[in-house]
Scaffold this active site. Sequence first.
Site, short mmCIF file in Angstrom:
data_model
loop_
_atom_site.label_atom_id
_atom_site.label_comp_id
_atom_site.label_asym_id
_atom_site.label_seq_id
_atom_site.Cartn_x
_atom_site.Cartn_y
_atom_site.Cartn_z
CE1 TYR A 164 3.57 17.84 5.37
CE2 TYR A 164 3.42 19.36 7.13
CZ TYR A 164 3.18 17.89 6.64
OH TYR A 164 2.88 16.97 7.76
CE LYS A 171 0.72 15.90 10.01
NZ LYS A 171 -0.09 14.66 10.56
P1 NAD Z 1 -0.38 6.38 5.02
O1 NAD Z 1 -0.86 7.25 3.86
O2 NAD Z 1 -0.07 5.20 5.06
O3 NAD Z 1 -1.33 6.86 6.24
C1 NAD Z 1 -2.40 8.00 6.17
C2 NAD Z 1 -3.65 7.16 6.60
O4 NAD Z 1 -4.74 8.36 6.74
C3 NAD Z 1 -4.12 6.26 5.60
O5 NAD Z 1 -4.30 4.98 6.20
C4 NAD Z 1 -5.60 6.70 5.15
O6 NAD Z 1 -6.51 5.79 4.99
C5 NAD Z 1 -5.88 7.59 6.46
N1 NAD Z 1 -7.02 8.53 6.11
C6 NAD Z 1 -6.93 9.65 5.22
N2 NAD Z 1 -8.12 10.31 5.36
C7 NAD Z 1 -8.93 9.60 6.23
C8 NAD Z 1 -10.36 9.78 6.80
N3 NAD Z 1 -11.15 10.58 6.17
N4 NAD Z 1 -10.77 8.69 7.53
C9 NAD Z 1 -10.06 7.87 7.90
N5 NAD Z 1 -8.75 7.95 7.56
C10 NAD Z 1 -8.21 8.59 6.57
O7 NAD Z 1 0.79 7.75 5.31
P2 NAD Z 1 1.72 7.76 6.70
O8 NAD Z 1 2.85 8.61 6.16
O9 NAD Z 1 1.90 6.73 7.29
O10 NAD Z 1 0.91 8.87 7.60
C11 NAD Z 1 0.31 8.44 8.95
C12 NAD Z 1 0.65 9.95 9.74
O11 NAD Z 1 1.95 10.23 9.85
C13 NAD Z 1 0.04 11.33 9.00
O12 NAD Z 1 -0.64 11.95 10.02
C14 NAD Z 1 0.98 11.75 8.61
O13 NAD Z 1 0.92 13.18 8.41
C15 NAD Z 1 2.07 11.58 9.60
N6 NAD Z 1 3.64 11.77 9.14
C16 NAD Z 1 4.10 11.27 8.05
C17 NAD Z 1 5.44 11.39 7.52
C18 NAD Z 1 5.88 10.90 6.22
O14 NAD Z 1 6.91 11.29 5.93
N7 NAD Z 1 5.21 9.88 5.89
C19 NAD Z 1 6.40 12.27 8.40
C20 NAD Z 1 5.53 12.93 9.47
C21 NAD Z 1 4.53 12.39 9.81
#
Ligand code: NAD
Length: 271
Positions: A164, A171
């Site tokens: 990570y 984060k």
């Molecule tokens: P996802 O890939 O569906 O969403 C990530 C989003 O970030 C996408 O819509 C992408 O277009 C956007 N993005 C990236 N770079 C960008 C930029 N420069 N400008 C504008 N938008 C941008 O994945 P997700 O897992 O739904 O992620 C959403 C959030 O949840 C993130 O912050 C991620 O770290 C967090 N998260 C995810 C998990 C997991 O296991 N999937 C766990 C905990 C937290």
Amino acid sequence: MADEMTLPKGELMRGKRGLVMGVANHNSIAYAIAAQLAAQGAEMAWTYLPDMERRVRPLGEALGVKLFAPCQVTEDASMESAFAQVEQAFGAIDFLVHAIAFSDKNELKGSFVENTTRENFLRSMDISAFSFVDAARRAAKLMPNGGSLITLTYLGSERTIPNYNVMGVAKAALEAATRYIARDLGPKKIRVNAISAGAVRTLSLAGISGGRTMIAKGRQWAPLREDTAPEGVAGCALWLLSDLGRSTTGEVVHVDAGFHIMGLPEEGEEG
Ligand code: NAD
């Protein structure tokens, strides 16, 4: 997949308008949250990364999203334009969902200390942490009557998780930023919280080497012995974004089937 049709309908967000940033496809955590908000009567605008419109728009249209605005969070002009469109469409807003993160996948594997470059460190911080500060400042200007902001974080901020790496550092910054923003905006009756979600199968998780292991170990070791459900994350978002969450701000709420409380797995279940 969260589907508005299968979610309990209600009125918890009736009369509330807001912006959801971070839907890429139907697996996105932001999509699960948006579906939950729509089922409770919220009116929404969505931003999306400029080249993702074709995928994002049909999902939003099905949920009755009122405005779609492209937004690249690293560009001031793009943020400016997106929030101006939201202001024009809605005037005031009540909530913001920030679900955006990015890091070079070549640095989400192996040794953190050896593999982290200055360029990707700064870019990861910019997209994954600073963008929330920037979005919060802009959203607050559209919240004369108070409001609620949430962002999405992960346990890798508090504990080391293999691969990570720099995202864990970003984060940690995001969670600290959540507390500082909450302190600043509290007097304006704007609440600011982070949801620390367990591993969910999304595009972002696919970029992390060993992402599947994060899911598998969660299921094996978490007290609930199950995957984190996107609907569970969305349920927490609904609590925080609706008036049900009215006394909670500056918090990081874990929605991970309890995984974060485990020091060691049960004997015999280590493998
Ligand atoms: P996802 O890939 O569906 O969403 C990530 C989003 O970030 C996408 O819509 C992408 O277009 C956007 N993005 C990236 N770079 C960008 C930029 N420069 N400008 C504008 N938008 C941008 O994945 P997700 O897992 O739904 O992620 C959403 C959030 O949840 C993130 O912050 C991620 O770290 C967090 N998260 C995810 C998990 C997991 O296991 N999937 C766990 C905990 C937290």
